[in-house]
Write an enzyme that holds these catalytic residues in place. Structure first.
Site, PDB file in Angstrom:
ATOM      1  N   ARG A  36       0.810  -1.227   0.000  1.00  0.00           N
ATOM      2  CA  ARG A  36       0.000   0.000   0.000  1.00  0.00           C
ATOM      3  C   ARG A  36       0.837   1.268   0.000  1.00  0.00           C
ATOM      4  O   ARG A  36       0.396   2.325  -0.445  1.00  0.00           O
ATOM      5  CB  ARG A  36      -0.914   0.022   1.230  1.00  0.00           C
ATOM      6  CG  ARG A  36      -1.871  -1.155   1.333  1.00  0.00           C
ATOM      7  CD  ARG A  36      -2.478  -1.205   2.722  1.00  0.00           C
ATOM      8  NE  ARG A  36      -1.433  -1.414   3.741  1.00  0.00           N
ATOM      9  CZ  ARG A  36      -1.617  -1.274   5.049  1.00  0.00           C
ATOM     10  NH1 ARG A  36      -2.811  -0.929   5.509  1.00  0.00           N
ATOM     11  NH2 ARG A  36      -0.630  -1.487   5.891  1.00  0.00           N
ATOM     12  N   GLN A  60       5.625  26.019  16.116  1.00  0.00           N
ATOM     13  CA  GLN A  60       5.041  26.395  14.826  1.00  0.00           C
ATOM     14  C   GLN A  60       5.521  25.428  13.753  1.00  0.00           C
ATOM     15  O   GLN A  60       6.689  25.037  13.736  1.00  0.00           O
ATOM     16  CB  GLN A  60       5.470  27.827  14.472  1.00  0.00           C
ATOM     17  CG  GLN A  60       4.950  28.339  13.131  1.00  0.00           C
ATOM     18  CD  GLN A  60       5.317  29.808  12.916  1.00  0.00           C
ATOM     19  OE1 GLN A  60       5.226  30.622  13.822  1.00  0.00           O
ATOM     20  NE2 GLN A  60       5.739  30.140  11.708  1.00  0.00           N
ATOM     21  N   ARG A  73      15.882  29.374  -1.515  1.00  0.00           N
ATOM     22  CA  ARG A  73      15.338  30.200  -0.431  1.00  0.00           C
ATOM     23  C   ARG A  73      16.383  30.265   0.677  1.00  0.00           C
ATOM     24  O   ARG A  73      16.745  29.261   1.262  1.00  0.00           O
ATOM     25  CB  ARG A  73      14.022  29.615   0.083  1.00  0.00           C
ATOM     26  CG  ARG A  73      12.913  29.522  -0.974  1.00  0.00           C
ATOM     27  CD  ARG A  73      11.671  28.844  -0.386  1.00  0.00           C
ATOM     28  NE  ARG A  73      10.663  28.586  -1.397  1.00  0.00           N
ATOM     29  CZ  ARG A  73       9.574  29.343  -1.598  1.00  0.00           C
ATOM     30  NH1 ARG A  73       9.392  30.440  -0.881  1.00  0.00           N
ATOM     31  NH2 ARG A  73       8.683  29.021  -2.527  1.00  0.00           N
ATOM     32  N   HIS A  76      18.393  32.323   5.652  1.00  0.00           N
ATOM     33  CA  HIS A  76      17.482  33.039   6.545  1.00  0.00           C
ATOM     34  C   HIS A  76      17.801  32.780   8.009  1.00  0.00           C
ATOM     35  O   HIS A  76      18.415  31.782   8.367  1.00  0.00           O
ATOM     36  CB  HIS A  76      16.037  32.611   6.273  1.00  0.00           C
ATOM     37  CG  HIS A  76      15.572  32.904   4.890  1.00  0.00           C
ATOM     38  ND1 HIS A  76      14.555  32.215   4.288  1.00  0.00           N
ATOM     39  CD2 HIS A  76      15.970  33.838   3.978  1.00  0.00           C
ATOM     40  CE1 HIS A  76      14.336  32.701   3.067  1.00  0.00           C
ATOM     41  NE2 HIS A  76      15.192  33.672   2.858  1.00  0.00           N
ATOM     42  N   LYS A  86      15.141  24.764  13.722  1.00  0.00           N
ATOM     43  CA  LYS A  86      14.246  24.206  12.713  1.00  0.00           C
ATOM     44  C   LYS A  86      14.546  22.722  12.485  1.00  0.00           C
ATOM     45  O   LYS A  86      15.705  22.320  12.383  1.00  0.00           O
ATOM     46  CB  LYS A  86      14.408  24.933  11.376  1.00  0.00           C
ATOM     47  CG  LYS A  86      14.067  26.415  11.422  1.00  0.00           C
ATOM     48  CD  LYS A  86      14.324  27.077  10.082  1.00  0.00           C
ATOM     49  CE  LYS A  86      14.003  28.560  10.110  1.00  0.00           C
ATOM     50  NZ  LYS A  86      14.315  29.217   8.810  1.00  0.00           N
ATOM     51  N   HIS A 133      19.880  29.281   7.645  1.00  0.00           N
ATOM     52  CA  HIS A 133      19.261  28.152   6.954  1.00  0.00           C
ATOM     53  C   HIS A 133      18.849  28.547   5.546  1.00  0.00           C
ATOM     54  O   HIS A 133      18.353  29.657   5.321  1.00  0.00           O
ATOM     55  CB  HIS A 133      18.024  27.669   7.716  1.00  0.00           C
ATOM     56  CG  HIS A 133      17.238  26.640   6.979  1.00  0.00           C
ATOM     57  ND1 HIS A 133      15.924  26.830   6.568  1.00  0.00           N
ATOM     58  CD2 HIS A 133      17.589  25.416   6.520  1.00  0.00           C
ATOM     59  CE1 HIS A 133      15.506  25.751   5.929  1.00  0.00           C
ATOM     60  NE2 HIS A 133      16.490  24.882   5.881  1.00  0.00           N
ATOM     61  N   TYR A 146       8.627  22.134   7.883  1.00  0.00           N
ATOM     62  CA  TYR A 146       9.571  22.234   8.994  1.00  0.00           C
ATOM     63  C   TYR A 146       8.917  22.768  10.261  1.00  0.00           C
ATOM     64  O   TYR A 146       7.996  23.567  10.228  1.00  0.00           O
ATOM     65  CB  TYR A 146      10.793  23.071   8.616  1.00  0.00           C
ATOM     66  CG  TYR A 146      10.553  24.454   8.083  1.00  0.00           C
ATOM     67  CD1 TYR A 146      10.721  25.573   8.886  1.00  0.00           C
ATOM     68  CD2 TYR A 146      10.180  24.647   6.747  1.00  0.00           C
ATOM     69  CE1 TYR A 146      10.534  26.856   8.385  1.00  0.00           C
ATOM     70  CE2 TYR A 146       9.982  25.914   6.238  1.00  0.00           C
ATOM     71  CZ  TYR A 146      10.159  27.009   7.066  1.00  0.00           C
ATOM     72  OH  TYR A 146       9.952  28.270   6.566  1.00  0.00           O
ATOM     73  N   LYS A 179      13.981  39.775  -1.966  1.00  0.00           N
ATOM     74  CA  LYS A 179      14.575  39.864  -0.633  1.00  0.00           C
ATOM     75  C   LYS A 179      15.885  39.093  -0.558  1.00  0.00           C
ATOM     76  O   LYS A 179      16.897  39.603  -0.041  1.00  0.00           O
ATOM     77  CB  LYS A 179      13.582  39.332   0.400  1.00  0.00           C
ATOM     78  CG  LYS A 179      14.147  39.179   1.803  1.00  0.00           C
ATOM     79  CD  LYS A 179      13.133  38.503   2.709  1.00  0.00           C
ATOM     80  CE  LYS A 179      13.749  38.090   4.019  1.00  0.00           C
ATOM     81  NZ  LYS A 179      12.795  37.387   4.902  1.00  0.00           N
ATOM     82  N   ASP A 180      15.898  37.856  -1.067  1.00  0.00           N
ATOM     83  CA  ASP A 180      17.116  37.044  -1.006  1.00  0.00           C
ATOM     84  C   ASP A 180      18.197  37.588  -1.937  1.00  0.00           C
ATOM     85  O   ASP A 180      19.385  37.522  -1.625  1.00  0.00           O
ATOM     86  CB  ASP A 180      16.802  35.589  -1.344  1.00  0.00           C
ATOM     87  CG  ASP A 180      16.009  34.900  -0.235  1.00  0.00           C
ATOM     88  OD1 ASP A 180      15.949  35.436   0.888  1.00  0.00           O
ATOM     89  OD2 ASP A 180      15.450  33.819  -0.503  1.00  0.00           O
TER      90      ASP A 180
END
Length: 199
Positions: A36, A60, A73, A76, A86, A133, A146, A179-180
């Site tokens: 399965r 979170q 990404r 950060h 994280k 990260h 995450y 931004k990056d």
């Protein structure tokens, strides 16, 4: 980057590997599969604590999707007192995930560790507070899930330019946010983190 693997029993629920950056861990939950598909406990505090790994409380969960392969990404962070640890895994597709030691005074300050995380390999990367990260996707429609140890705070949100630490991302022209793209170079950035300091 070399990874030292701890001895593991065949029935162990979670494979735990240390990395070249102290505190950064690779965690691979065991999968129980049949015709399965499979079942896996992606997070179990007791399993980790029984193995001697004590992580902070998570408050979170985040989930991102990147449509194009080569989407980058990062790098950060959130500054203290909202610094985030994280626990990162891939829900779909594949990515290259990177942690950078940003704690001033650390013996490994400015050093980085990267690992391939994918839906297929089930690996997770634990990145403590005090580390930058970032990740780059290897496949289209890659999803990243995450857990975070602090809530998002726009006032504490920051970044470092992705191409200023010698990281081999495996892509020459990544898809970036504005931004990056405009983040400061690591050499021009004043880290808010100190080695042994409270996050």
């Amino acid at each position: 980057v070399a990874v030292r693997q701890r001895p593991q029993k065949q029935d162990q629920a979670m494979q735990i590997e240390t990395t070249s950056l102290p505190g950064v861990l690779l965690l691979t939950p065991r999968r129980h599969g049949d015709a399965r598909g499979f079942f896996s406990e992606s997070w179990n505090r007791k399993t980790l604590e029984d193995a001697g790994v004590h992580l902070p409380e998570f408050v979170q969960d985040n989930h991102s999707k990147s449509a194009a392969a080569g989407t980058l990404r990062g790098l950060h962070y959130q500054s203290p007192p909202m610094a985030q640890g994280k626990l990162v895994r891939c829900g779909r597709g594949a990515l290259y995930d990177v942690a950078v030691d940003a704690r001033r005074g650390s013996p490994s300050y400015g050093q980085w560790f990267g690992a391939e995380l994918s839906f297929d390999n089930g690996r997770q990367l634990w990145i403590p507070a005090g580390f930058l990260h970032g990740f780059v996707t290897r496949q289209p429609d890659t999803e990243v899930v995450y857990k975070c140890t602090a809530h998002y705070s726009a006032a504490h949100d920051g970044g470092v330019r992705w191409d200023t630490l010698g990281i081999d991302w495996g892509v020459a022209a990544p898809v970036l946010s504005d931004k990056d793209r405009s983040a400061p170079a690591f050499a021009d950035w004043q880290s808010p983190f100190t080695f042994g300091g409270r996050a």
